[in-house]
Design a protein around this motif. Structure first.
Motif, PDB file in Angstrom:
ATOM      1  N   ILE A   1      21.290  -5.957  11.753  1.00 25.97           N
ATOM      2  CA  ILE A   1      19.790  -6.044  12.172  1.00 25.97           C
ATOM      3  C   ILE A   1      19.205  -7.301  11.652  1.00 25.97           C
ATOM      4  N   GLY A   2      20.042  -8.225  11.073  1.00 28.34           N
ATOM      5  CA  GLY A   2      19.272  -9.475  10.621  1.00 28.34           C
ATOM      6  C   GLY A   2      18.780  -9.776   9.413  1.00 28.34           C
ATOM      7  N   LEU A   3      19.173  -8.889   8.411  1.00 28.12           N
ATOM      8  CA  LEU A   3      18.396  -8.664   6.997  1.00 28.12           C
ATOM      9  C   LEU A   3      19.714  -8.649   6.106  1.00 28.12           C
ATOM     10  N   SER A   4      19.398  -9.179   4.943  1.00 27.29           N
ATOM     11  CA  SER A   4      20.303  -9.094   4.057  1.00 27.29           C
ATOM     12  C   SER A   4      19.874  -7.841   3.086  1.00 27.29           C
ATOM     13  N   GLU A   5      20.451  -7.557   2.081  1.00 28.72           N
ATOM     14  CA  GLU A   5      20.178  -6.451   1.065  1.00 28.72           C
ATOM     15  C   GLU A   5      18.818  -6.966   0.510  1.00 28.72           C
ATOM     16  N   ALA A   6      19.251  -8.206   0.013  1.00 24.70           N
ATOM     17  CA  ALA A   6      18.036  -8.832  -0.854  1.00 24.70           C
ATOM     18  C   ALA A   6      16.774  -8.941  -0.040  1.00 24.70           C
ATOM     19  N   ASP A   7      17.013  -9.465   1.165  1.00 26.35           N
ATOM     20  CA  ASP A   7      15.631  -9.561   1.924  1.00 26.35           C
ATOM     21  C   ASP A   7      15.166  -8.125   2.150  1.00 26.35           C
ATOM     22  N   TYR A   8      15.809  -7.230   2.303  1.00 21.55           N
ATOM     23  CA  TYR A   8      15.179  -5.751   2.226  1.00 21.55           C
ATOM     24  C   TYR A   8      14.579  -5.153   1.070  1.00 21.55           C
ATOM     25  N   GLU A   9      15.087  -5.610  -0.212  1.00 22.21           N
ATOM     26  CA  GLU A   9      14.595  -5.282  -1.333  1.00 22.21           C
ATOM     27  C   GLU A   9      13.408  -5.956  -1.484  1.00 22.21           C
ATOM     28  N   VAL A  10      13.335  -7.335  -1.317  1.00 16.65           N
ATOM     29  CA  VAL A  10      11.801  -7.754  -1.374  1.00 16.65           C
ATOM     30  C   VAL A  10      10.880  -7.372  -0.430  1.00 16.65           C
ATOM     31  N   LEU A  11      11.262  -7.353   0.712  1.00 17.73           N
ATOM     32  CA  LEU A  11      10.343  -6.870   1.763  1.00 17.73           C
ATOM     33  C   LEU A  11       9.965  -5.274   1.403  1.00 17.73           C
ATOM     34  N   SER A  12      10.744  -4.647   1.136  1.00 17.57           N
ATOM     35  CA  SER A  12      10.252  -3.128   0.585  1.00 17.57           C
ATOM     36  C   SER A  12       9.479  -2.989  -0.645  1.00 17.57           C
ATOM     37  N   THR A  13       9.810  -3.886  -1.428  1.00 16.72           N
ATOM     38  CA  THR A  13       9.096  -3.994  -2.799  1.00 16.72           C
ATOM     39  C   THR A  13       7.721  -4.438  -2.382  1.00 16.72           C
ATOM     40  N   LEU A  14       7.476  -5.769  -1.649  1.00 12.14           N
ATOM     41  CA  LEU A  14       6.107  -5.946  -1.484  1.00 12.14           C
ATOM     42  C   LEU A  14       5.432  -4.993  -0.651  1.00 12.14           C
ATOM     43  N   SER A  15       5.876  -4.371   0.268  1.00 12.75           N
ATOM     44  CA  SER A  15       5.243  -3.357   1.074  1.00 12.75           C
ATOM     45  C   SER A  15       4.706  -2.145   0.241  1.00 12.75           C
ATOM     46  N   GLU A  16       5.249  -2.066  -0.918  1.00 12.14           N
ATOM     47  CA  GLU A  16       4.581  -0.967  -1.742  1.00 12.14           C
ATOM     48  C   GLU A  16       3.751  -1.555  -2.861  1.00 12.14           C
ATOM     49  N   ARG A  17       3.344  -2.694  -2.867  1.00 13.69           N
ATOM     50  CA  ARG A  17       2.523  -3.528  -3.867  1.00 13.69           C
ATOM     51  C   ARG A  17       1.279  -3.474  -3.165  1.00 13.69           C
TER      52      ARG A  17
ATOM     53  N   ALA B   1      -1.896  -5.156  -2.033  1.00 11.77           N
ATOM     54  CA  ALA B   1      -2.354  -6.516  -1.085  1.00 11.77           C
ATOM     55  C   ALA B   1      -0.908  -7.150  -0.853  1.00 11.77           C
ATOM     56  N   HIS B   2       0.195  -6.122  -0.774  1.00 12.92           N
ATOM     57  CA  HIS B   2       1.520  -6.757  -0.547  1.00 12.92           C
ATOM     58  C   HIS B   2       2.068  -8.016  -1.117  1.00 12.92           C
ATOM     59  N   THR B   3       1.768  -7.966  -2.299  1.00 13.18           N
ATOM     60  CA  THR B   3       2.024  -9.132  -3.353  1.00 13.18           C
ATOM     61  C   THR B   3       2.407  -8.903  -4.646  1.00 13.18           C
ATOM     62  N   SER B   4       3.531  -9.841  -5.030  1.00 12.22           N
ATOM     63  CA  SER B   4       3.972  -9.615  -6.533  1.00 12.22           C
ATOM     64  C   SER B   4       4.482 -11.022  -6.937  1.00 12.22           C
ATOM     65  N   THR B   5       4.529 -10.886  -8.401  1.00  9.40           N
ATOM     66  CA  THR B   5       4.529 -12.273  -8.933  1.00  9.40           C
ATOM     67  C   THR B   5       6.306 -12.348  -8.729  1.00  9.40           C
ATOM     68  N   LEU B   6       6.839 -13.634  -8.606  1.00 10.68           N
ATOM     69  CA  LEU B   6       8.203 -13.914  -8.546  1.00 10.68           C
ATOM     70  C   LEU B   6       8.822 -13.462  -9.544  1.00 10.68           C
ATOM     71  N   GLY B   7       8.180 -13.398 -10.984  1.00 10.07           N
ATOM     72  CA  GLY B   7       8.896 -13.060 -12.045  1.00 10.07           C
ATOM     73  C   GLY B   7       9.186 -11.473 -12.105  1.00 10.07           C
ATOM     74  N   GLU B   8       8.066 -10.857 -11.572  1.00  9.48           N
ATOM     75  CA  GLU B   8       8.391  -9.269 -11.505  1.00  9.48           C
ATOM     76  C   GLU B   8       9.266  -8.912 -10.515  1.00  9.48           C
ATOM     77  N   GLN B   9       9.553  -9.745  -9.462  1.00 10.75           N
ATOM     78  CA  GLN B   9      10.399  -9.286  -8.402  1.00 10.75           C
ATOM     79  C   GLN B   9      11.563  -9.668  -9.076  1.00 10.75           C
ATOM     80  N   ALA B  10      12.086 -10.741  -9.687  1.00  8.14           N
ATOM     81  CA  ALA B  10      13.186 -11.133 -10.003  1.00  8.14           C
ATOM     82  C   ALA B  10      13.829 -10.114 -11.040  1.00  8.14           C
ATOM     83  N   ASP B  11      12.814  -9.815 -11.945  1.00 12.88           N
ATOM     84  CA  ASP B  11      13.338  -8.849 -12.913  1.00 12.88           C
ATOM     85  C   ASP B  11      13.665  -7.366 -12.350  1.00 12.88           C
ATOM     86  N   LYS B  12      12.843  -7.105 -11.325  1.00 17.14           N
ATOM     87  CA  LYS B  12      13.287  -5.749 -10.503  1.00 17.14           C
ATOM     88  C   LYS B  12      14.710  -5.780  -9.875  1.00 17.14           C
TER      89      LYS B  12
END
Length: 152
Positions: free
Chosen positions: A41-57, A59-70
């Motif tokens: 469906i055109g997404l990688s696991e990493a794409d999905y992880e980033v998108l789903s994490t941001l959707s739960e934050r 303002a749909h926002t996270s720091t790069l560092g927080e996301q990298a750690d996750k």
């Protein structure tokens, strides 16, 4: 191979080795299956992880560092991946006002739409490759083991 401790190495017993290999096989099988389904469906696991994490934050926002750690990734690896996602319109990067060297990852409406379109197929994939293959007691045991293994 001997299971005796030689030179400070505690070799795995046959039971330990079977358990380790079984765990690795399960991880590879489940991850390969869900990754293949996301790719369809055109997404990688990493794409999905980033998108789903941001959707739960907020303002749909996270720091790069927080996301990298996750994700267990380095900041530079995630930064390169985020640049590719930004090119596809899935997110945008903004300066982080609290960290002059960092950036914020912000989910775009296109990214939210991509996630909404992918979520049903992803959930079905998780069910097919994992959930539906286990009894409720097995799921509870997996959750208990995962918590124990995630402890520092």
């Amino acid at each position: 191979m001997s299971t005796k401790s030689t030179g400070g190495v505690r070799w795995l017993t046959p039971d330990e080795e079977r358990a380790w290999r079984a765990f690795r096989r399960v991880m590879v099988a489940v991850q390969t299956g869900t990754a293949r389904d996301l790719a369809a469906i055109g997404l990688s696991e990493a794409d999905y992880e980033v998108l789903s994490t941001l959707s739960e934050r907020p303002a749909h926002t996270s720091t790069l560092g927080e996301q990298a750690d996750k994700m267990g990734w380095s900041r530079s690896r995630l930064s390169r991946h985020a640049a590719r996602m930004e090119t596809r319109g899935l997110l945008r990067r903004e300066p982080d006002p609290s960290d002059g060297r960092g950036c914020l990852l912000v989910l775009t409406s296109e990214g939210l739409d991509a996630l909404a379109n992918a979520a049903p197929a992803h959930v079905e994939s998780v069910r097919r490759h994992f959930i539906d293959r286990l009894a409720p007691r097995d799921l509870a045991a997996v959750e208990q083991l995962a918590r124990r293994l995630a402890e520092p």
